[in-house]
Write an enzyme that holds these catalytic residues in place. Structure first.
Site, PDB file in Angstrom:
ATOM      1  N   LYS B  78       0.854  -1.190   0.000  1.00  0.00           N
ATOM      2  CA  LYS B  78       0.000   0.000   0.000  1.00  0.00           C
ATOM      3  C   LYS B  78       0.891   1.241   0.000  1.00  0.00           C
ATOM      4  CE  LYS B  78      -3.949   2.040   2.484  1.00  0.00           C
ATOM      5  NZ  LYS B  78      -4.851   1.950   3.650  1.00  0.00           N
ATOM      6  N   SER B 158      -9.963   2.268   2.601  1.00  0.00           N
ATOM      7  CA  SER B 158      -8.994   2.932   1.763  1.00  0.00           C
ATOM      8  C   SER B 158      -8.002   1.998   1.069  1.00  0.00           C
ATOM      9  CB  SER B 158      -8.206   3.941   2.602  1.00  0.00           C
ATOM     10  OG  SER B 158      -7.355   3.276   3.515  1.00  0.00           O
ATOM     11  N   SER B 182     -10.508   0.251   6.915  1.00  0.00           N
ATOM     12  CA  SER B 182      -9.812   0.300   5.618  1.00  0.00           C
ATOM     13  C   SER B 182      -9.125  -0.984   5.172  1.00  0.00           C
ATOM     14  CB  SER B 182      -8.767   1.418   5.625  1.00  0.00           C
ATOM     15  OG  SER B 182      -9.381   2.667   5.459  1.00  0.00           O
TER      16      SER B 182
END
Lengths: 95, 493
Positions: B78, B158, B182
């Site tokens: 990420k 997210s 998330s």
């Protein structure tokens, strides 16, 4: 509670975010939608409740007071938009 | 060898050790899959050269019988994790071009154990979003589509890039982070397994901060076992993060198959919401039957402050964000927009560098921390947080071992479908996940079924602090009992 347009401009300035006049009305609406959403928290009985300060209560671990890093000025300024001789450069603040 | 991208992480690990294929072959297969999947926009940058160099080193170590626990396993990272020498943006224009001269502790742990980096994965800007639509680098498109439809769907957020990449077979696993859901919400939307461990289990050092008392790193993977393998490498105490907890990291993989006979699983009545789609109700009821069939006892429980968790979160998280994001001022890194003086430079830089949602949250955070409102909003929200945590403690002290809930209030939705008029509409996605962050507890999302439209649905298991092992064992029972979920059709390739 809700915010008026003057408050929106004041918060934007406190947050150091430039807001153009045309954006104020919809920002005001959005912030008020969020404030309306959190309104119901006012109904909770919090008498005598301690506010949370640490989600996993534990004694803070301390490390030995020794230098473990340093002499990396080059690395520290490498991403600066403007730098000069290992200094960050900003617009003049003192006349 | 295209079949290599279909392997689970556990199977690939074993195949590498037995030299059925090499780490370089495994990396090549994934690099090729990523190239074909650019329509998903899952990666902000791809690092194929780095992946191959790391894979060659892995092959050398495997040859010398010196393989680490993740030797040769290709992962996506990420883009909230700082990676030395590789651009790290947090999905924001304000950090575009930022190349960290240091490595986050969690990624350093993964490389120590032999993992291979394929690239940096897209995300909502500063991890603020539930659909991956707030990224400056464009939305991620889910590999999933509704049955018989071409409508592009969100992968959740997210960690949308992480979830999409894992579901689309672009990597064997991915790092993610979870501040209000998330990891778990995108995992549920994409039919993947994602765990938010206990606060303090993983170091936050080198992960771009959003809300420091809520942020926690964790993996997204294709199976519960794969998530357990990844978490063991990611976790551990770090002197560079004073909130990381110095407790031993168990062999999570060993807990996956240990069974749940005799456990007591709590079903919180407050998670039954008005207007909840019937297929979510059905899924939850099925999950209850599965854990019962595996020998666990079911108990109805009450977590009375559940409904206040999301509003309290939307005070605490923006407050912390407004403070954390003060550092983006155009001086030390990232974007700078010139102004007539220094304050004007700050204001122009931050207006141009932050997207709409981030600006909105910074402003809300600034407001609730400002003079005259601090007690009414921030202190009150932190008191409510104490009450939310107390609800869970009461349940666990009454003998409950884990809590079973739905992961999300619905299946994935279409791009642009939510939150355009009212930001709160998007926030409601995290209604079942956010309580866990507020209390610092571990939570796992596991695929459990398919919606009437053909989309994955997930259940969530919540556990005691530092008892991720029980979560893995309960999640494994659900994974095993659920009908097999076929991977999404590769319409992008």
């Amino acid at each position: 509670m809700s915010v008026d347009s003057a408050t929106v401009r004041r918060i934007a300035h406190l947050a150091r975010i430039k807001v153009v006049e045309a954006d104020v009305p919809h920002l005001q609406n959005e912030l008020n939608a969020i404030l309306a959403f959190v309104e119901e928290l006012g109904t909770v009985d919090v008498e005598g409740v301690e506010p949370m300060t640490s989600v996993m209560p534990m004694p803070m671990k301390k490390r030995a007071d020794v230098v473990t890093d340093g002499a990396i000025a080059e690395k520290i300024v490498v991403n600066a938009p403007v730098s000069d001789d290992h200094f960050f450069v900003v617009p003049k603040v003192v006349e | 060898m295209t079949g290599l991208t279909e392997l689970t992480l556990a199977r690939a690990r074993d195949g590498l050790r037995q030299k059925e294929f090499s780490a370089v072959e495994l990396a090549h297969a994934h690099i090729a899959a990523i190239e074909k999947a650019r329509a998903l926009n899952a990666f902000i940058i791809e690092t194929p050269e780095k992946a191959l160099a790391m894979a060659r080193q892995s092959d050398a170590r495997i040859g010398k019988r010196d393989a680490g626990p993740l030797e040769g396993i290709p992962l996506g990272i990420k883009d909230l994790y700082c990676t030395e020498g590789v651009q790290t943006t947090a999905g924001s224009h304000i950090l575009e071009g930022f190349v960290p001269p240091y490595e986050s502790t969690v990624t350093a742990n993964l490389w120590r154990d032999g993992a291979v980096m394929l690239g940096k994965l897209n995300l909502d800007e500063f991890a603020m979003g539930s659909s991956n639509e707030t990224s400056y680098f464009g939305p991620v498109i889910s590999p999933w589509r509704r049955r018989g439809s071409n409508t592009p769907l969100v992968p959740g957020g997210s960690s949308g890039g992480s979830a999409a990449a894992v579901a689309a077979r672009l990597c064997l696993g991915a790092t993610a982070t979870d501040t209000g859901g998330s990891i778990r919400q995108p995992a549920a939307f994409t039919g993947t397994a994602g765990i938010k461990p206990t606060y303090g289990r993983c170091s936050r050092f080198g992960i771009v901060a959003f809300a420091s008392s809520l942020d926690q790193a964790g993996p997204i993977a294709r199976t519960v076992r794969d998530a357990a393998i990844l978490l063991r490498s990611m976790a551990g105490h770090d002197p560079k993060d004073t909130t990381s907890v110095d407790v031993p990291v168990p062999d999570f993989e060993a807990a996956v198959e240990r069974g749940i006979r005799g456990l007591k699983i709590g079903i919180p009545k407050e998670y039954r919401r008005d207007g909840m789609p019937s297929e979510i109700e059905t899924l939850w009821a099925q999950g209850i039957e599965w854990v019962k069939a595996a020998g666990a006892a079911i108990a109805d429980i009450s977590l009375p402050h559940t409904r206040y968790a999301l509003p309290a979160y939307y005070i605490v998280a923006p407050a912390e964000a407004s403070s954390n994001l003060a550092r983006y001022d155009g001086v030390r890194y990232g974007l700078r927009v010139p102004g007539k003086d220094i304050a004007d430079m700050y204001e122009r830089t931050r207006a141009a560098g932050f997207g709409k949602e981030v600006r909105r949250r910074i402003m809300i955070g600034t407001y609730v921390l400002s003079a005259g409102y601090y007690d009414a909003y921030y202190v009150r929200a932190q008191k409510i947080r104490t009450l939310i945590k107390r609800d869970f403690e009461t349940a666990f002290s009454s003998g409950i071992d884990a809590i079973l809930t739905p992961a999300t209030p619905s299946a994935a939705f279409g791009l642009g479908e939510k939150g355009s008029a009212d930001p709160v509409e998007m926030y409601l996605n995290d209604i079942f996940t956010v309580t866990v962050n507020m209390a610092g507890l571990p939570g796992i999302a596991v695929p459990a079924g398919i919606s009437t439209e053909g989309l994955p649905l997930g259940l969530q298991v919540i556990g005691r602090a530092f008892d991720e092992e029980t979560l893995f064992s309960v999640a494994r029972v659900i994974e095993q009992s659920a009908p097999r979920i076929a991977p999404p059709e590769k319409w992008w390739a």
